[in-house]
Design a protein around this motif. Structure first.
Motif, PDB file in Angstrom:
ATOM      1  N   SER A 163       0.693  -1.271  -0.031  1.00 31.01           N
ATOM      2  CA  SER A 163      -0.057  -0.140  -0.016  1.00 31.01           C
ATOM      3  C   SER A 163       0.927   1.346   0.132  1.00 31.01           C
ATOM      4  O   SER A 163       0.505   2.351  -0.356  1.00 31.01           O
ATOM      5  N   TRP A 202      -3.689  21.546   5.903  1.00 33.12           N
ATOM      6  CA  TRP A 202      -4.712  21.227   4.710  1.00 33.12           C
ATOM      7  C   TRP A 202      -4.785  22.685   3.699  1.00 33.12           C
ATOM      8  O   TRP A 202      -4.606  22.472   2.667  1.00 33.12           O
ATOM      9  N   ASP A 232      -0.219   5.618   1.220  1.00 34.83           N
ATOM     10  CA  ASP A 232      -0.083   5.575   2.765  1.00 34.83           C
ATOM     11  C   ASP A 232       1.276   4.918   3.205  1.00 34.83           C
ATOM     12  O   ASP A 232       1.692   4.050   2.494  1.00 34.83           O
ATOM     13  N   ASN A 236      -3.220  11.919   8.517  1.00 29.03           N
ATOM     14  CA  ASN A 236      -3.619  11.073   7.358  1.00 29.03           C
ATOM     15  C   ASN A 236      -5.236  10.968   6.729  1.00 29.03           C
ATOM     16  O   ASN A 236      -5.422  10.864   5.553  1.00 29.03           O
ATOM     17  N   GLN A 237      -5.865  10.813   7.882  1.00 28.14           N
ATOM     18  CA  GLN A 237      -7.183  10.565   7.587  1.00 28.14           C
ATOM     19  C   GLN A 237      -7.783  11.593   6.965  1.00 28.14           C
ATOM     20  O   GLN A 237      -8.683  11.744   5.873  1.00 28.14           O
ATOM     21  N   TYR A 246      -3.728   9.322  -3.038  1.00 26.12           N
ATOM     22  CA  TYR A 246      -3.054   9.191  -1.625  1.00 26.12           C
ATOM     23  C   TYR A 246      -2.342   8.034  -1.630  1.00 26.12           C
ATOM     24  O   TYR A 246      -2.923   6.825  -1.782  1.00 26.12           O
ATOM     25  N   LEU A 293      -8.568  15.059   0.079  1.00 26.26           N
ATOM     26  CA  LEU A 293      -8.278  14.836  -1.459  1.00 26.26           C
ATOM     27  C   LEU A 293      -9.328  14.774  -2.529  1.00 26.26           C
ATOM     28  O   LEU A 293      -9.308  15.021  -3.566  1.00 26.26           O
ATOM     29  N   LYS A 294     -10.302  14.042  -1.961  1.00 27.38           N
ATOM     30  CA  LYS A 294     -11.352  13.836  -2.856  1.00 27.38           C
ATOM     31  C   LYS A 294     -12.101  14.886  -3.312  1.00 27.38           C
ATOM     32  O   LYS A 294     -12.590  15.001  -4.562  1.00 27.38           O
ATOM     33  N   GLY A 344       1.174  10.390   2.823  1.00 27.56           N
ATOM     34  CA  GLY A 344       0.835  10.646   4.053  1.00 27.56           C
ATOM     35  C   GLY A 344       1.975  10.637   4.821  1.00 27.56           C
ATOM     36  O   GLY A 344       3.323  10.721   4.513  1.00 27.56           O
ATOM     37  N   LEU A 376      -6.109  14.144   5.658  1.00 30.61           N
ATOM     38  CA  LEU A 376      -5.626  14.295   4.244  1.00 30.61           C
ATOM     39  C   LEU A 376      -6.339  13.497   2.841  1.00 30.61           C
ATOM     40  O   LEU A 376      -6.749  13.846   1.984  1.00 30.61           O
ATOM     41  N   GLN A 377      -6.472  12.155   3.456  1.00 31.70           N
ATOM     42  CA  GLN A 377      -7.273  11.137   2.445  1.00 31.70           C
ATOM     43  C   GLN A 377      -8.718  11.696   1.813  1.00 31.70           C
ATOM     44  O   GLN A 377      -8.964  11.656   0.982  1.00 31.70           O
ATOM     45  N   ASN A 378      -9.403  12.089   3.012  1.00 29.99           N
ATOM     46  CA  ASN A 378     -10.693  12.602   2.697  1.00 29.99           C
ATOM     47  C   ASN A 378     -10.741  13.847   2.144  1.00 29.99           C
ATOM     48  O   ASN A 378     -11.641  14.071   0.895  1.00 29.99           O
TER      49      ASN A 378
END
Length: 364
Positions: free
Chosen positions: A9, A205, A284, A263-264, A282, A270-271, A227, A266-268
């Motif tokens: 990943s 962010w 990991d 990281n969570q 993203y 980016l969408k 991340g 950032l991942q959310n």
């Protein structure tokens, strides 16, 4: 999750961005040749091959023992004993063996055309992180990319330059220093301005979004953004934030929680940046590193909480130097100094991905 799954990943998405827009693949000796134009990298010391050598900063690695296992034992400015993940990726996709720093004045036009790194060690998404450490801010790195494009246009014309930029892969890796050197570091500025860590996450962010939008405006089509690692497992952070940093070394869980929450977010977030014709992916880095620490014997490691350089407790940058004693066997260590991984870690990640990547690119 198995260790091999988490390794997969870490940089799978980052590598995929380097060929996702490629339409043609050539078959040669049972290998797939990925038809991308160049690789452009932005961020901090995890992907800086030596830009800081040309900046007035102490955050440099252009002296021994850095580069101990690099070709000809040259200390290039990479904060490791050898190559970085982006070097292995660049070689794998057929661009060049090692991705050079953009600020190197000896680069030829051919060097520039196949990609460079604009990353700056000790930098971060927070401009204060970079300024305090004498590193390039993310927006300064973006300005250098604009300068790069202008150079190419003069040499090869706008049409060819635009084609290179459009078909290139972009990698962004930063954020660790914002926590390790800034928010939880010696300065109290940002902790005073953002007493709640979640507010600081949102501030970061804002800067990330601004940078990525700027990159898209310059013609980037596919961007991979990595991340942050479990910062509580960095040897330096264990030393600085543990009451028993000599006799009972272990990861600082509350700091690891900061990494996971960032990281969570950032991942959310980016969408929301994705638009038609572009892809932001993203990658990991948390899970692979934490698994190496917690399941060290699976990877042949013996020491995961100290660096190979010096005592391994605090040495990094100028504290890891000519006079530092080194561990007997660097292959047994996850960390080269108290912050940065060894080449083995980078290569292990790369090799774990190679088969999967070849399988992915053979898909229609």
């Amino acid at each position: 999750m198995r260790a091999t799954d988490s390794l997969h990943s870490m940089f799978l998405m980052v590598i995929i961005i380097l060929y996702v827009h490629s339409a043609c693949y050539a078959h040669n000796n049972n290998n797939k040749k990925i038809n991308i134009s160049a690789a452009f990298v932005f961020g901090d010391s995890t992907v800086d091959p030596g830009n800081n050598n040309y900046l007035p900063t102490i955050a440099r690695a252009n002296y021994p023992p850095y580069g101990k296992d690099f070709a000809n034992h040259v200390a290039t400015g990479r904060f490791s004993n050898g190559r970085l993940v982006t070097d292995f990726i660049g070689e794998f996709i057929g661009l060049k063996r090692n991705l050079p720093p953009y600020l190197d004045p000896s680069l030829t036009m051919n060097d520039l055309m196949t990609g460079v790194s604009f990353a700056s060690s000790a930098g971060g998404y927070d401009p204060l992180t970079s300024k305090v450490n004498g590193a390039l801010t993310m927006m300064q790195q973006l300005e250098l990319f604009k300068e790069y494009k202008a150079k190419l246009e003069v040499s090869i014309g706008k049409q060819k330059t635009d084609d290179i930029v459009r078909r290139a892969g972009y990698v962004v890796s930063s954020g660790t220093n914002d926590f390790a050197l800034n928010y939880y570091g010696p300065t109290l500025v940002q902790r005073s301005a953002y007493p709640n860590i979640s507010d600081y996450h949102h501030f970061m962010w804002h800067n990330i979004e601004r940078f990525l939008q700027g990159l898209l405006d310059e013609g980037a089509k596919v961007i991979g953004i990595v991340g942050v690692p479990p910062i509580g497992c960095l040897p330096a952070m264990i030393t600085l934030h543990s009451k028993e940093f000599v006799t009972n070394r272990k990861c600082i869980e509350n700091l690891n929680d900061v990494s996971k929450k960032f990281n969570q977010m950032l991942q959310n977030n980016l969408k929301g940046l994705k638009t038609k014709g572009t892809k932001i992916v993203y990658g990991d880095i948390y899970k692979p590193i934490i698994n190496m620490v917690e399941q060290k014997t699976q990877y042949g490691f013996e020491e995961v909480q100290k660096g190979c350089c010096g005592t391994g407790l605090i040495e990094a940058d100028f504290l890891c130097n000519f006079n530092s004693q080194l561990c007997d066997d660097v292959s047994k260590y996850v960390f080269w100094d108290s912050v940065h991984p060894t080449e083995k870690v980078y290569k292990l990640i790369y090799e774990s991905l190679r088969t999967s990547v070849l399988k992915e690119i053979s898909k229609p």
